[in-house]
Design a protein around this motif. Structure first.
Motif, short mmCIF file in Angstrom:
data_model
loop_
_atom_site.label_atom_id
_atom_site.label_comp_id
_atom_site.label_asym_id
_atom_site.label_seq_id
_atom_site.Cartn_x
_atom_site.Cartn_y
_atom_site.Cartn_z
N SER A 2 0.89 -66.85 -26.03
CA SER A 2 1.13 -68.06 -25.29
C SER A 2 2.63 -68.05 -24.65
N ARG A 128 7.38 -78.11 -34.14
CA ARG A 128 6.83 -76.86 -33.37
C ARG A 128 6.34 -75.86 -34.26
N TRP A 129 5.02 -75.53 -34.41
CA TRP A 129 4.60 -74.14 -35.26
C TRP A 129 4.92 -73.15 -34.46
N LYS A 131 4.36 -69.91 -35.75
CA LYS A 131 3.22 -69.30 -35.94
C LYS A 131 2.15 -70.13 -36.50
N GLN A 132 1.15 -69.95 -35.80
CA GLN A 132 0.02 -71.00 -36.00
C GLN A 132 -0.92 -70.69 -37.18
N GLU A 133 -0.81 -69.44 -37.91
CA GLU A 133 -1.27 -68.91 -38.66
C GLU A 133 -0.99 -69.61 -40.04
N ALA A 135 0.25 -72.73 -39.87
CA ALA A 135 0.53 -74.21 -39.91
C ALA A 135 -0.31 -75.20 -40.76
N TYR A 152 2.25 -76.23 -30.49
CA TYR A 152 2.04 -74.63 -31.19
C TYR A 152 2.89 -73.86 -30.04
#
Length: 258
Positions: A2, A128-129, A131-133, A135, A152
């Motif tokens: 992203s 703000r995450w 690292k989405q894993e 979250a 994210y």
């Protein structure tokens, strides 16, 4: 991968998670104006500027960052309270860490409480995450206020050149517009506040707009509707623009008009 979101005048408080099998599950809470540089310092060790608590215990992941604080003092106070919930008078209601509760889960539980109490629940913060894993959903009963977005992806910081001033944008405004749109009194440059919409001609005293935005049961404005163009804006974003941020909005508007 992203795309990085670029933020001007950045003040953030972050949460680190240790992925070293020997220390896995450990966390660290810190303050930064440059998250990308800061995580490198933590992973390189104390000699590179990292904290002694994270030195030689990496690798670390910066999984979450809260940003949008108006200044460094505000962010540092948030950092201290998150680090020391038992000592903060605003968090005395938070239950102590349970014996079977992971430190990471406890940190997030404390955070969810912090975002719902004053003075932090009035700030234009962004959750703000990075690292989405990692979250997690906030509890329904302690969800962040509606004006705080949960986003994210990575973030990058951008310094505002000290040689640039808001006069460049104000020169384009006609002299006849130097009266407050709300009280019709003269507005000086120090008193002036304008809308986020680059095409909006609103020019008001800070105090006039604050009085318009503040509900009866509050002291500090959170958000409101521009009295000129009627768009919904966050008070914190208006303050950031007054302090020199969002110049790109005016530049892009000028390019469109040309």
């Amino acid at each position: 991968m992203s795309q990085e979101n670029v933020i001007e005048k950045f003040y953030g408080v972050y949460l680190l998670y240790c992925t070293n099998p020997k220390y896995k599950g450990r966390t660290y809470i810190g303050y930064t104006v440059d998250p990308n540089r800061r995580i490198k310092q933590h992973n390189k060790g104390k000699h590179a500027g990292g904290a002694w608590r994270t030195s030689n215990r990496g690798p670390w992941e910066m999984v979450l960052i809260i940003h949008g604080f108006p200044n460094d003092i505000s962010a540092l106070r948030f950092e201290w309270a998150w680090q020391h919930p038992y000592r903060s008078r605003r968090l005395r209601h938070v239950q102590k860490k349970k014996s079977n509760e992971k430190t990471y889960d406890f940190n997030l539980r404390v955070l969810s409480e912090m975002l719902c109490v004053g003075p932090w629940h009035r700030l234009p913060l962004t959750i703000r995450w990075l690292k989405q894993e990692y979250a997690r959903e906030f509890p329904a009963s302690r969800s962040p206020p509606m004006h705080m977005p949960v986003v994210y992806g990575p973030v990058a910081t951008k310094k505002i050149p000290s040689t640039q001033t808001t006069e460049e944008n104000n020169d384009a405004l006609d002299e006849t517009l130097s009266l407050c749109s709300l009280c019709s009194e003269t507005v000086t440059e120090q008193q002036r506040m304008t809308c986020l919409n680059p095409k909006c001609l609103l020019m008001v005293h800070v105090i006039c707009l604050a009085n318009l935005f503040v509900p009866e049961n509050q002291v500090v404005p959170v958000n409101g509707q521009c009295p000129a163009c009627k768009i919904d804006v966050l008070w914190g974003d208006l303050v950031r623009k007054k302090n020199g941020c969002y110049r790109d909005l005016n530049n892009s508007a000028s390019e469109e008009s040309e």
